[in-house]
Write a protein that holds these residues in place. Structure first.
Motif, short mmCIF file in Angstrom:
data_model
loop_
_atom_site.label_atom_id
_atom_site.label_comp_id
_atom_site.label_asym_id
_atom_site.label_seq_id
_atom_site.Cartn_x
_atom_site.Cartn_y
_atom_site.Cartn_z
N SER A 250 -47.06 4.64 -24.87
CA SER A 250 -46.24 5.41 -23.96
C SER A 250 -46.10 4.44 -22.70
O SER A 250 -45.30 4.66 -21.76
N CYS A 251 -47.33 3.55 -22.34
CA CYS A 251 -47.10 2.87 -21.18
C CYS A 251 -46.15 1.44 -21.13
O CYS A 251 -45.73 1.02 -20.14
N LEU A 252 -45.57 1.28 -22.36
CA LEU A 252 -44.53 0.53 -22.50
C LEU A 252 -43.18 0.64 -22.64
O LEU A 252 -42.27 -0.10 -22.75
N ALA A 253 -42.86 1.77 -22.56
CA ALA A 253 -41.47 2.53 -22.64
C ALA A 253 -41.28 3.39 -21.56
O ALA A 253 -42.15 3.95 -20.81
N LEU A 254 -39.93 3.18 -21.15
CA LEU A 254 -39.26 3.90 -19.81
C LEU A 254 -39.03 5.27 -20.57
O LEU A 254 -38.57 5.48 -21.83
N ALA A 255 -39.10 6.37 -19.69
CA ALA A 255 -38.79 7.73 -20.13
C ALA A 255 -37.32 7.93 -20.54
O ALA A 255 -36.85 8.63 -21.58
N VAL A 256 -36.28 7.33 -19.94
CA VAL A 256 -35.07 7.25 -20.34
C VAL A 256 -34.76 6.64 -21.61
O VAL A 256 -33.81 6.97 -22.32
N GLN A 257 -35.65 5.77 -22.03
CA GLN A 257 -35.46 5.47 -23.65
C GLN A 257 -35.76 6.29 -24.55
O GLN A 257 -35.44 6.32 -25.78
N ALA A 258 -36.46 7.52 -24.28
CA ALA A 258 -36.94 8.35 -25.30
C ALA A 258 -36.06 9.48 -25.07
O ALA A 258 -36.22 10.58 -25.69
N ASP A 259 -34.90 9.66 -24.52
CA ASP A 259 -33.66 10.62 -24.42
C ASP A 259 -33.22 11.07 -25.76
O ASP A 259 -33.06 9.71 -26.30
N GLY A 260 -33.53 12.04 -25.96
CA GLY A 260 -33.00 12.55 -27.37
C GLY A 260 -33.91 12.31 -28.43
O GLY A 260 -33.63 12.80 -29.59
N MET A 261 -35.05 11.86 -28.18
CA MET A 261 -36.20 11.47 -29.31
C MET A 261 -37.25 12.66 -29.35
O MET A 261 -37.32 13.63 -28.26
N GLN A 262 -37.90 12.66 -30.39
CA GLN A 262 -39.19 13.85 -30.55
C GLN A 262 -40.42 12.88 -30.41
O GLN A 262 -40.58 11.96 -30.69
N ILE A 263 -41.20 13.66 -29.42
CA ILE A 263 -42.53 13.16 -29.04
C ILE A 263 -43.59 13.91 -29.33
O ILE A 263 -43.44 15.19 -29.29
N GLU A 264 -44.97 13.38 -30.13
CA GLU A 264 -46.02 14.19 -30.19
C GLU A 264 -47.01 13.58 -29.51
O GLU A 264 -47.21 12.21 -29.48
N THR A 265 -47.67 14.34 -28.69
CA THR A 265 -48.98 13.97 -28.06
C THR A 265 -50.26 14.79 -28.59
O THR A 265 -50.14 15.58 -29.44
N VAL A 266 -51.33 14.21 -27.93
CA VAL A 266 -52.61 15.00 -28.32
C VAL A 266 -52.65 16.56 -28.16
O VAL A 266 -53.22 17.09 -29.08
N GLU A 267 -51.83 16.71 -27.30
CA GLU A 267 -51.88 18.37 -27.01
C GLU A 267 -51.00 19.20 -28.13
O GLU A 267 -51.66 20.20 -28.34
N GLY A 268 -50.31 18.63 -29.11
CA GLY A 268 -49.55 19.05 -30.00
C GLY A 268 -50.54 18.92 -31.49
O GLY A 268 -50.13 19.62 -32.41
N GLN A 269 -51.68 18.33 -31.23
CA GLN A 269 -52.46 18.25 -32.47
C GLN A 269 -53.47 19.43 -32.69
O GLN A 269 -53.95 19.45 -33.94
N GLY A 270 -53.82 20.13 -31.65
CA GLY A 270 -54.71 21.31 -31.63
C GLY A 270 -55.13 21.87 -30.73
O GLY A 270 -54.62 21.13 -29.44
N SER A 271 -56.23 22.63 -30.47
CA SER A 271 -56.31 23.21 -29.20
C SER A 271 -58.09 23.18 -29.25
O SER A 271 -58.72 23.11 -30.16
N ILE A 272 -58.73 23.56 -28.18
CA ILE A 272 -60.33 23.75 -28.18
C ILE A 272 -60.59 24.78 -29.50
O ILE A 272 -61.49 24.69 -29.92
N ASN A 273 -59.73 25.59 -29.40
CA ASN A 273 -59.92 26.93 -30.09
C ASN A 273 -59.72 26.79 -31.73
O ASN A 273 -59.95 27.48 -32.66
N ASN A 274 -58.76 25.61 -31.85
CA ASN A 274 -58.24 25.34 -33.22
C ASN A 274 -57.97 23.87 -33.33
O ASN A 274 -56.77 23.48 -33.09
N LEU A 275 -59.01 23.20 -33.45
CA LEU A 275 -58.66 21.69 -33.59
C LEU A 275 -57.88 21.17 -34.74
O LEU A 275 -57.95 21.92 -35.99
N GLY A 276 -57.21 20.40 -34.67
CA GLY A 276 -56.32 19.93 -35.90
C GLY A 276 -57.27 18.91 -36.66
O GLY A 276 -58.56 18.86 -36.40
N ARG A 277 -56.87 18.33 -37.93
CA ARG A 277 -57.66 17.79 -38.86
C ARG A 277 -58.39 16.66 -38.27
O ARG A 277 -59.27 16.38 -38.59
N VAL A 278 -57.62 15.58 -37.64
CA VAL A 278 -58.09 14.35 -37.11
C VAL A 278 -59.06 14.85 -35.95
O VAL A 278 -60.08 14.18 -36.13
#
Length: 159
Positions: free
Chosen positions: A61-89
């Motif tokens: 994400s440090c190599l892309a401009l935010a405008v280049q992501a217009d209309g795209m889907q992004i997943e970040t670590v926040e979407g992988q789980g939470s403190i009370n419900n960790l994702g598998r990784v």
């Protein structure tokens, strides 16, 4: 400077923001959306700390401009789980002690999520090669490899 309005989906939620065209995607995630799990390390795409999943594939994400992501889907670590419900990784990292200071961990988690979705990773050499784009200065990688090995053996659908 003129601003540009972008709309993108992050972790299943739609966001529309007016931003400066030169804003990096990593800065957009951290500053505009307060998703600070995406870390900024080298700012040259070398360390992997800022790795996210952009339209289904890992990206720095440090190599892309935010405008280049217009209309795209992004997943970040926040979407992988939470403190009370960790994702598998995340859970595999916890079980195998795959982190120490934790700075590189979000990038590893996102890279591993993408790798396991698209590659078999059947040997330790394949795992190490696949992870070579992410740098950790604390762990020595062995525990990270152990976590990925376990996940690769399970091969169930990842989030």
């Amino acid at each position: 400077m003129d601003r540009k309005t972008i709309t993108l989906e992050v972790n299943g939620l739609s966001y529309t923001r007016s931003i400066e065209p030169r804003m990096l995607l990593s800065d957009f995630l951290r500053q505009e959306l307060a998703l600070t799990g995406t870390h900024v390390g080298c700012e040259h795409g070398v360390c992997g700390a800022c790795t996210i999943i952009l339209d289904g594939r890992s990206a720095r994400s440090c190599l892309a401009l935010a405008v280049q992501a217009d209309g795209m889907q992004i997943e970040t670590v926040e979407g992988q789980g939470s403190i009370n419900n960790l994702g598998r990784v995340q859970e595999a990292f916890r079980q195998h002690h795959g982190l120490q200071c934790g700075f590189c961990t979000p990038g590893f988690i996102m890279a591993i999520t993408d790798l396991l979705r698209h590659h078999p990773l059947e040997t330790d050499d394949q795992i190490r090669e696949a992870l070579s784009g992410n740098i950790c200065r604390c762990t020595g990688y062995e525990h990270i490899v152990n976590a990925v090995r376990e996940l690769a053996k399970e091969r169930g659908p990842l989030k």
